[in-house]
Design an enzyme around this catalytic site. Structure first.
Site, PDB file in Angstrom:
ATOM      1  N   LYS A 262      39.463  43.034  25.275  1.00  0.00           N
ATOM      2  CA  LYS A 262      40.237  42.747  26.494  1.00  0.00           C
ATOM      3  C   LYS A 262      41.492  43.615  26.533  1.00  0.00           C
ATOM      4  O   LYS A 262      42.286  43.619  25.596  1.00  0.00           O
ATOM      5  CB  LYS A 262      40.621  41.268  26.519  1.00  0.00           C
ATOM      6  CG  LYS A 262      41.571  40.878  27.655  1.00  0.00           C
ATOM      7  CD  LYS A 262      42.041  39.441  27.505  1.00  0.00           C
ATOM      8  CE  LYS A 262      43.145  39.107  28.481  1.00  0.00           C
ATOM      9  NZ  LYS A 262      43.698  37.743  28.267  1.00  0.00           N
ATOM     10  N   ASP A 267      50.371  40.768  31.506  1.00  0.00           N
ATOM     11  CA  ASP A 267      49.810  39.626  32.217  1.00  0.00           C
ATOM     12  C   ASP A 267      50.927  38.737  32.752  1.00  0.00           C
ATOM     13  O   ASP A 267      51.536  37.972  32.017  1.00  0.00           O
ATOM     14  CB  ASP A 267      48.899  38.822  31.291  1.00  0.00           C
ATOM     15  CG  ASP A 267      48.227  37.660  32.012  1.00  0.00           C
ATOM     16  OD1 ASP A 267      48.242  37.664  33.263  1.00  0.00           O
ATOM     17  OD2 ASP A 267      47.702  36.766  31.332  1.00  0.00           O
ATOM     18  N   LYS A 274      52.949  32.944  35.713  1.00  0.00           N
ATOM     19  CA  LYS A 274      53.399  32.283  34.487  1.00  0.00           C
ATOM     20  C   LYS A 274      54.890  31.977  34.576  1.00  0.00           C
ATOM     21  O   LYS A 274      55.640  32.678  35.280  1.00  0.00           O
ATOM     22  CB  LYS A 274      53.188  33.196  33.273  1.00  0.00           C
ATOM     23  CG  LYS A 274      51.759  33.518  32.910  1.00  0.00           C
ATOM     24  CD  LYS A 274      51.738  34.478  31.732  1.00  0.00           C
ATOM     25  CE  LYS A 274      50.334  34.898  31.355  1.00  0.00           C
ATOM     26  NZ  LYS A 274      49.591  33.800  30.706  1.00  0.00           N
ATOM     27  N   ASP A 285      48.768  41.223  25.630  1.00  0.00           N
ATOM     28  CA  ASP A 285      47.492  40.726  26.135  1.00  0.00           C
ATOM     29  C   ASP A 285      46.386  41.774  26.083  1.00  0.00           C
ATOM     30  O   ASP A 285      45.276  41.535  26.554  1.00  0.00           O
ATOM     31  CB  ASP A 285      47.670  40.201  27.563  1.00  0.00           C
ATOM     32  CG  ASP A 285      46.719  39.058  27.882  1.00  0.00           C
ATOM     33  OD1 ASP A 285      46.212  38.432  26.936  1.00  0.00           O
ATOM     34  OD2 ASP A 285      46.487  38.804  29.076  1.00  0.00           O
ATOM     35  N   ASP A 344      45.469  33.409  36.558  1.00  0.00           N
ATOM     36  CA  ASP A 344      45.930  33.626  35.181  1.00  0.00           C
ATOM     37  C   ASP A 344      44.788  33.510  34.185  1.00  0.00           C
ATOM     38  O   ASP A 344      44.977  33.737  33.000  1.00  0.00           O
ATOM     39  CB  ASP A 344      47.045  32.629  34.841  1.00  0.00           C
ATOM     40  CG  ASP A 344      47.800  33.018  33.579  1.00  0.00           C
ATOM     41  OD1 ASP A 344      47.770  34.215  33.208  1.00  0.00           O
ATOM     42  OD2 ASP A 344      48.423  32.139  32.952  1.00  0.00           O
ATOM     43  N   GLU A 346      42.339  35.584  33.984  1.00  0.00           N
ATOM     44  CA  GLU A 346      41.798  36.881  34.399  1.00  0.00           C
ATOM     45  C   GLU A 346      41.028  37.589  33.296  1.00  0.00           C
ATOM     46  O   GLU A 346      40.156  38.420  33.576  1.00  0.00           O
ATOM     47  CB  GLU A 346      42.925  37.791  34.901  1.00  0.00           C
ATOM     48  CG  GLU A 346      43.669  38.580  33.841  1.00  0.00           C
ATOM     49  CD  GLU A 346      44.414  37.716  32.810  1.00  0.00           C
ATOM     50  OE1 GLU A 346      44.601  38.174  31.673  1.00  0.00           O
ATOM     51  OE2 GLU A 346      44.819  36.584  33.148  1.00  0.00           O
ATOM     52  N   ARG A 348      38.753  36.675  31.228  1.00  0.00           N
ATOM     53  CA  ARG A 348      37.307  36.436  31.216  1.00  0.00           C
ATOM     54  C   ARG A 348      36.612  37.194  32.360  1.00  0.00           C
ATOM     55  O   ARG A 348      35.425  37.486  32.265  1.00  0.00           O
ATOM     56  CB  ARG A 348      37.028  34.936  31.295  1.00  0.00           C
ATOM     57  CG  ARG A 348      37.493  34.255  32.557  1.00  0.00           C
ATOM     58  CD  ARG A 348      37.698  32.760  32.373  1.00  0.00           C
ATOM     59  NE  ARG A 348      38.868  32.494  31.553  1.00  0.00           N
ATOM     60  CZ  ARG A 348      39.256  31.272  31.189  1.00  0.00           C
ATOM     61  NH1 ARG A 348      38.560  30.212  31.577  1.00  0.00           N
ATOM     62  NH2 ARG A 348      40.324  31.111  30.431  1.00  0.00           N
TER      63      ARG A 348
END
Length: 494
Positions: A262, A267, A274, A285, A344, A346, A348
């Site tokens: 990933k 993020d 967030k 991230d 949030d 995202e 996956r």
């Protein structure tokens, strides 16, 4: 750094510091008595007693005395002898590096005495020793500097093996740790620097230098290949997304592994924003992508008899005017539709694209790494990654390798009944569950995109970024996963 293994007396070797690893109860053992005779009387034993050193794991002391050649003296605890494993040696290596730094030593001798030490234990010590020296000081003008470089590390053991038998071991460690350092650097780099374009360009440069085939897809190709998750997540950012593929091809290989990482370089949560505090470390991230890239560079240098493909989707997740919205529906390249209820969640979405491409190559195994869920940190804390698998033999293999590398994994269940939590009223799936078992429902979502290929998902949200330093990893990016991936691939037979 030159590494040597030899016999003889530790204090007879020219060095700046002599470090003695001791298990619990050995502080008054025969090795200490023998060393004390060379230093002079009972001065060593008195110094150890004054430091209240008991050989416990984590104990490390510079002693207020010098060896015959005026070397500084230090002791490092190994803990309970009956429980001493490779990770104990690795941590002792890290503590020894800190001791060497405390006395500004460039030449270090590790006196193992009469203890039987095999090459794999020495290798673990070297790993910890090297990794503990890491610093990310690129943006410090007058702050913490990296410790003085150690030029010579000499182990004194009772029965030294032939140096030629250790050369390949040192080469393997060198290549692997370069991969770890690369991953740490990338995770620690500010998001304003490591944009998707920057990360893809670096992957292309380093991959080619390591002998890998590298392909970088830009927005037009990403759209043409219908990487719908990556397109949707990237819409909120001014930075263009990238999709990176790296390929290592071995001669006459009969096995193939696919790695997926990933790569969200920052993020914010998108429109499901967030809290500000939660964004402070969201440059991390992309730690899954960093680990896969670091592992691939090491694999390219080590040349195992296995084909390896890497798939790295890279984007920012920001709340720009074109950002995806809660309630949007994405149709993926396999025709599955996903309702996005929380932007949030995202990671996956972009992993789904990569997992489908990975499965298309018909590998023997897919392993993905992602800082995917805070729920995994709630379950396992900050030092253990969650492992989810649709194939128990693959899971068992990785769990065993992780014990060897000291990168702890804990298997979590894929509870089939929880699939109901990710069913959507308007699409095939939704991208969040019902509020419980968040790491499991995230893994179940990913499972929808791997088909029947043996697959392991590693949720590294906890150990990928350290809020406080450990024995051989300072605060910040840890490079978690690189050593496990490399070790796993290197132990496969072509």
């Amino acid at each position: 750094m030159k590494i040597r293994v030899r016999g003889g007396e530790a204090t007879a070797i020219a060095a700046d510091v002599v470090i003695v690893p001791m298990a619990t109860g050995e502080e008054d053992g025969r090795d200490v008595r023998a060393l004390a005779r060379r230093i002079g009387g009972s001065v060593l034993k008195r110094a150890i007693a004054a430091a209240r050193f008991r050989g416990r794991e984590g104990q490390a002391n510079v002693l207020p005395l010098q060896g015959p050649r005026r070397q500084a003296m230090g002791v490092v605890g190994l803990g309970d002898e009956a429980r001493l494993d490779h990770e104990g040696w690795r941590r002792a290596g890290g503590q020894s590096r800190h001791l060497a730094g405390a006395v500004s030593a460039a030449r270090v001798v590790v006196a193992c005495g009469t203890r039987a030490v095999d090459p794999t234990q020495l290798a673990a010590f070297v790993e910890g020793f090297e990794l503990a020296a890491y610093r990310f000081g690129k943006y410090k003008s007058d702050g913490e500097a990296a410790p003085l470089a150690v030029t010579d590390l000499t182990f004194v053991v009772a029965e030294p093996p032939a140096e030629t038998s250790l050369e390949s071991l040192w080469r393997s460690i060198d290549a692997t740790l370069d991969g770890v350092r690369l991953a740490r650097d990338l995770v620690n780099e500010p998001a304003a620097v490591k944009t998707p374009t920057y990360l893809a360009g670096l992957a292309k440069k380093l991959g080619k230098e390591a002998g890998l085939e590298v392909e970088v897809w830009e927005p037009k190709r990403i759209a043409k290949e219908n990487l719908a998750g990556l397109v949707a997540v990237a819409r909120g950012s001014n930075e263009e997304p990238r999709f990176v593929q790296l390929r290592y091809r071995a001669k006459d290989a009969t096995r193939r592994v696919a790695l997926v990482g990933k790569g969200i370089t920052f993020d914010s949560g998108g429109l499901s924003l967030k809290p500000a505090k939660s964004m402070e470390t969201m440059k991390c991230d992309m730690a899954g992508a960093a680990a896969v890239l670091g592992a691939m560079i090491a694999i390219g240098r080590l040349k195992p008899p296995v084909d390896v493909d890497a798939f790295i989707p890279i984007s920012e997740n920001l709340p720009g005017g074109k950002a995806q919205k809660p309630g949007d529906v994405i149709r993926f390249r396999n025709d599955k539709t996903v309702e996005v209820l929380n932007t949030d969640a995202e990671g996956r979405l972009i992993l789904a694209d990569a997992l489908m491409l990975a499965a298309d190559t018909k590998p023997d195994a897919i392993i993905d790494l992602a800082t995917l869920t805070g729920a995994c940190m709630v379950a396992l804390g900050t030092q253990v990654a969650g492992l989810f698998a649709n194939d128990q033999a693959l899971a068992d293999r990785l769990l065993a390798v992780a014990v060897e590398t000291g990168e702890p994994l804990w298997q979590m269940p894929l509870v089939a009944e929880y699939k109901d939590d990710i069913k959507s009223a308007v699409a095939d799936l939704k991208n969040i569950g019902g509020g419980h078992a968040g790491s499991i429902t995230a893994a179940l979502f990913l499972q929808e995109f791997v088909g029947t290929t043996p697959w392991v998902h590693l949720d590294i949200a906890g150990p990928a970024f350290l809020e406080k330093g450990l024995a051989y990893a300072p605060k910040g990016g840890s490079g978690f996963g690189v050593r496990t991936l490399v070790r796993y691939v290197m132990t496969l037979q072509g």
